[in-house]
Scaffold this motif. Structure first.
Motif, mmCIF file in Angstrom:
data_model
loop_
_atom_site.group_PDB
_atom_site.id
_atom_site.type_symbol
_atom_site.label_atom_id
_atom_site.label_comp_id
_atom_site.label_asym_id
_atom_site.label_seq_id
_atom_site.Cartn_x
_atom_site.Cartn_y
_atom_site.Cartn_z
ATOM 1 N N MET A 1 -11.404 -13.635 28.426
ATOM 2 C CA MET A 1 -11.754 -13.569 27.004
ATOM 3 C C MET A 1 -12.559 -14.795 26.576
ATOM 4 O O MET A 1 -13.503 -14.681 25.799
ATOM 5 N N LEU A 2 -12.204 -15.967 27.077
ATOM 6 C CA LEU A 2 -12.940 -17.179 26.720
ATOM 7 C C LEU A 2 -14.387 -17.075 27.191
ATOM 8 O O LEU A 2 -15.311 -17.379 26.425
ATOM 9 N N ARG A 3 -14.613 -16.608 28.404
ATOM 10 C CA ARG A 3 -15.991 -16.435 28.899
ATOM 11 C C ARG A 3 -16.733 -15.406 28.070
ATOM 12 O O ARG A 3 -17.910 -15.595 27.737
ATOM 13 N N THR A 4 -16.062 -14.325 27.725
ATOM 14 C CA THR A 4 -16.698 -13.276 26.937
ATOM 15 C C THR A 4 -17.087 -13.785 25.549
ATOM 16 O O THR A 4 -18.206 -13.564 25.084
ATOM 17 N N VAL A 5 -16.178 -14.472 24.896
ATOM 18 C CA VAL A 5 -16.444 -14.990 23.550
ATOM 19 C C VAL A 5 -17.530 -16.054 23.596
ATOM 20 O O VAL A 5 -18.429 -16.065 22.747
ATOM 21 N N GLN A 6 -17.478 -16.942 24.572
ATOM 22 C CA GLN A 6 -18.494 -17.986 24.670
ATOM 23 C C GLN A 6 -19.865 -17.403 24.964
ATOM 24 O O GLN A 6 -20.872 -17.927 24.494
ATOM 25 N N SER A 7 -19.934 -16.310 25.709
ATOM 26 C CA SER A 7 -21.229 -15.698 25.991
ATOM 27 C C SER A 7 -21.810 -15.044 24.744
ATOM 28 O O SER A 7 -23.023 -14.921 24.615
ATOM 29 N N CYS A 8 -20.954 -14.643 23.825
ATOM 30 C CA CYS A 8 -21.409 -14.047 22.566
ATOM 31 C C CYS A 8 -21.958 -15.120 21.632
ATOM 32 O O CYS A 8 -23.053 -15.005 21.109
ATOM 33 N N GLY A 9 -21.172 -16.150 21.386
ATOM 34 C CA GLY A 9 -21.603 -17.253 20.537
ATOM 35 C C GLY A 9 -21.509 -17.010 19.043
ATOM 36 O O GLY A 9 -21.756 -17.911 18.259
ATOM 37 N N GLU A 10 -21.175 -15.824 18.632
ATOM 38 C CA GLU A 10 -21.086 -15.487 17.203
ATOM 39 C C GLU A 10 -19.648 -15.611 16.727
ATOM 40 O O GLU A 10 -19.014 -14.650 16.304
ATOM 41 N N TYR A 11 -19.117 -16.833 16.753
ATOM 42 C CA TYR A 11 -17.712 -17.049 16.449
ATOM 43 C C TYR A 11 -17.364 -16.687 15.011
ATOM 44 O O TYR A 11 -16.296 -16.135 14.752
ATOM 45 N N ASP A 12 -18.264 -16.973 14.075
ATOM 46 C CA ASP A 12 -17.969 -16.647 12.681
ATOM 47 C C ASP A 12 -17.921 -15.139 12.458
ATOM 48 O O ASP A 12 -17.076 -14.635 11.728
ATOM 49 N N LYS A 13 -18.797 -14.392 13.124
ATOM 50 C CA LYS A 13 -18.767 -12.930 12.989
ATOM 51 C C LYS A 13 -17.529 -12.340 13.645
ATOM 52 O O LYS A 13 -16.957 -11.375 13.135
ATOM 53 N N LEU A 14 -17.123 -12.897 14.774
ATOM 54 C CA LEU A 14 -15.908 -12.413 15.430
ATOM 55 C C LEU A 14 -14.685 -12.673 14.560
ATOM 56 O O LEU A 14 -13.820 -11.807 14.411
ATOM 57 N N THR A 15 -14.619 -13.854 13.962
ATOM 58 C CA THR A 15 -13.505 -14.170 13.074
ATOM 59 C C THR A 15 -13.537 -13.279 11.836
ATOM 60 O O THR A 15 -12.504 -12.768 11.406
ATOM 61 N N GLN A 16 -14.718 -13.073 11.281
ATOM 62 C CA GLN A 16 -14.841 -12.205 10.112
ATOM 63 C C GLN A 16 -14.444 -10.770 10.465
ATOM 64 O O GLN A 16 -13.751 -10.105 9.689
ATOM 65 N N GLY A 17 -14.846 -10.308 11.637
ATOM 66 C CA GLY A 17 -14.461 -8.964 12.076
ATOM 67 C C GLY A 17 -12.964 -8.836 12.250
ATOM 68 O O GLY A 17 -12.370 -7.829 11.864
ATOM 69 N N TRP A 18 -12.349 -9.855 12.837
ATOM 70 C CA TRP A 18 -10.886 -9.831 12.967
ATOM 71 C C TRP A 18 -10.242 -9.811 11.588
ATOM 72 O O TRP A 18 -9.318 -9.035 11.336
ATOM 73 N N PHE A 19 -10.730 -10.654 10.681
ATOM 74 C CA PHE A 19 -10.125 -10.771 9.354
ATOM 75 C C PHE A 19 -10.199 -9.458 8.585
ATOM 76 O O PHE A 19 -9.267 -9.097 7.870
ATOM 77 N N GLU A 20 -11.291 -8.734 8.738
ATOM 78 C CA GLU A 20 -11.431 -7.463 8.026
ATOM 79 C C GLU A 20 -10.626 -6.338 8.662
ATOM 80 O O GLU A 20 -10.293 -5.368 7.991
ATOM 81 N N ASN A 21 -10.318 -6.452 9.949
ATOM 82 C CA ASN A 21 -9.653 -5.356 10.649
ATOM 83 C C ASN A 21 -8.175 -5.569 10.917
ATOM 84 O O ASN A 21 -7.475 -4.611 11.223
#
Length: 128
Positions: free
Chosen positions: A24-44
């Motif tokens: 998961m760390l490699r996957t998230v780091q390859s994305c780089g859109e941490y704010d969008k991932l956090t926002q997506g989690w927060f909305e869902n």
């Protein structure tokens, strides 16, 4: 360099905590859109099925969301870009807290764009 395709092919097979964390760390780091991932989690996250009666995953997730807000504020305020290295760990935590064997119904985060559109309309109204 790790074989990303191999990691994705074996994603469901590696169930140890350290293997899940690393993948998961490699996957998230390859994305780089941490704010969008956090926002997506927060909305869902309100639609997620939580088996813990004490709601610990929710409180832990909200603590991580608050942490990312504080870190992002400090990054923007002091231009301390090295602090961005802390942000992907929140997204990994969301996975570890909320992952399940059933696919959840996830929607792309859109609340922020809706709010920005409303703000733009209001500002145009004030200017007019």
């Amino acid at each position: 360099m790790p074989d990303l395709n191999g990691d994705l092919d074996n994603f469901g097979e590696e169930t140890t905590l350290s293997a899940r964390f690393s993948c998961m760390l490699r996957t998230v780091q390859s994305c780089g859109e941490y704010d969008k991932l956090t926002q997506g989690w927060f909305e869902n996250y309100p639609a997620m099925k939580i088996k813990n009666a004490a709601m610990e995953p929710v409180t832990n997730g909200l603590e991580w969301a608050a942490f990312t807000d504080i870190v992002q504020k400090e990054i923007m305020h002091s231009q301390a870009w090295t602090m961005m290295g802390f942000l992907p760990y929140a997204c990994v935590s969301y996975h570890l807290q909320f992952a399940s064997y059933q696919w959840p119904k996830i929607q792309f985060p859109n609340q922020m764009s809706e709010l920005n559109q409303k703000l733009g309309k209001m500002q145009n109204l004030v200017v007019a």
